[in-house]
Scaffold this active site. Structure first.
Site, PDB file in Angstrom:
ATOM      1  CG  ASP A  65      -1.635   1.475   1.287  1.00 49.23           C
ATOM      2  OD1 ASP A  65      -1.517   2.355   0.448  1.00 49.23           O
ATOM      3  OD2 ASP A  65      -2.181   1.158   2.543  1.00 49.23           O
ATOM      4  CB  SER A 146      -5.082  13.576 -14.165  1.00 48.48           C
ATOM      5  OG  SER A 146      -5.933  13.735 -14.828  1.00 48.48           O
ATOM      6  CE1 TYR A 161      -7.202  11.013  -9.986  1.00 46.54           C
ATOM      7  CE2 TYR A 161      -7.825  12.578 -11.392  1.00 46.54           C
ATOM      8  CZ  TYR A 161      -7.222  11.433 -10.726  1.00 46.54           C
ATOM      9  OH  TYR A 161      -6.000  10.922 -11.424  1.00 46.54           O
ATOM     10  CE  LYS A 165      -3.369  11.682 -10.514  1.00 44.87           C
ATOM     11  NZ  LYS A 165      -2.222  10.501  -9.904  1.00 44.87           N
TER      12      LYS A 165
END
Length: 247
Positions: A65, A146, A161, A165
């Site tokens: 992880d 991204s 999210y 990024k």
């Protein structure tokens, strides 16, 4: 790619999507590939069979992880003990939850996203660089970013999210500057795809039929391109969009 034959590449998030395609591409280029994932059984069952039979021996799964610093330390210690080096690092692991920052009941999703998408990159980058520095090896670190790390168009519903990024975009530049101050020849690259057909949004997610999409293999090919550039060439940021994408 001759320089990288039998060199060690660590790929995080190796159990699906871009991670699978990257493991396949690098293994078939003759690299020793260590695939890290929480679902290590998927690497064995789904990733390895996609690799050409003669190169399947090049893939070595390990459960990790990346958001857990102790997990990362243990994984990289195992890699160094077994293979002796870390030459290329692909920070690919990432998660996204379809929810809103302003809503309640999503605190764990926010923590998980920050832990994996930001801290996971930090922990893995630190371990890989330490080994490269000890060996005085000019390795390569690639962060899978991204387009939402550069533009927030149509980002509602992606929760934390996009900010994670943006952090990867900033981190790539900060690490580049840190490497420069140490006179290091280690390269760092951010690759920012548009929409890619993966399982990032869940196993049962269906993309709209008319949505332009990249394939995971497109990103894997970009990784191969970046790491085989000459020693004096660093691709700092690569943005890849499918033709016709709105953002």
């Amino acid at each position: 790619m001759e320089r990288w034959t039998n060199k060690v590449a660590v790929v995080t998030g190796a159990s699906s999507g871009i991670g699978v395609a990257t493991c396949k591409a690098l293994a078939e280029q003759g690299m020793i590939v260590v695939g890290l994932a929480r679902r290590v059984e998927k690497i064995i069952a789904q990733t390895r069979p996609l690799i050409s039979p003669r190169y399947q021996k090049n893939l070595h799964p390990y459960k990790c992880d990346v958001g857990n610093e102790d997990n990362v330390r243990a994984a990289f210690a195992w890699i160094i003990e077994k293979f002796g080096s870390i030459d290329v690092l692909i920070n690919n692991a990432g998660v996204v939850y379809n929810s809103y920052i302003i809503d309640y009941d999503n605190s764990e999703a926010i923590r998980s996203t920050v832990s994996t998408n930001i801290l996971g990159v930090v922990w893995c980058t630190r371990e890989a660089h330490h080994n490269m520095k000890e060996r005085n090896f000019d390795g390569h670190i690639i962060n899978i970013n991204s387009i939402v790390g550069h533009s927030l168009t149509e980002s509602a519903g992606l929760n934390i999210y996009p900010p994670t990024k943006y952090a990867v975009t900033a981190m790539t530049e900060v690490v580049r500057q840190e490497l420069r101050t140490r006179n290091s020849k280690v390269k760092i690259t951010s690759i920012s795809p548009g929409e890619v057909k993966t399982k990032l949004f869940g196993e049962n997610y269906e993309y709209p039929a008319d949505m332009p999409l990249l394939a995971p293999e497109d990103i894997a090919n970009a990784i191969v391109y970046c790491i085989q550039t000459p020693p004096h060439v660093q691709v700092h940021e690569m943005i890849i969009k499918p033709v016709g994408e709105k953002i």
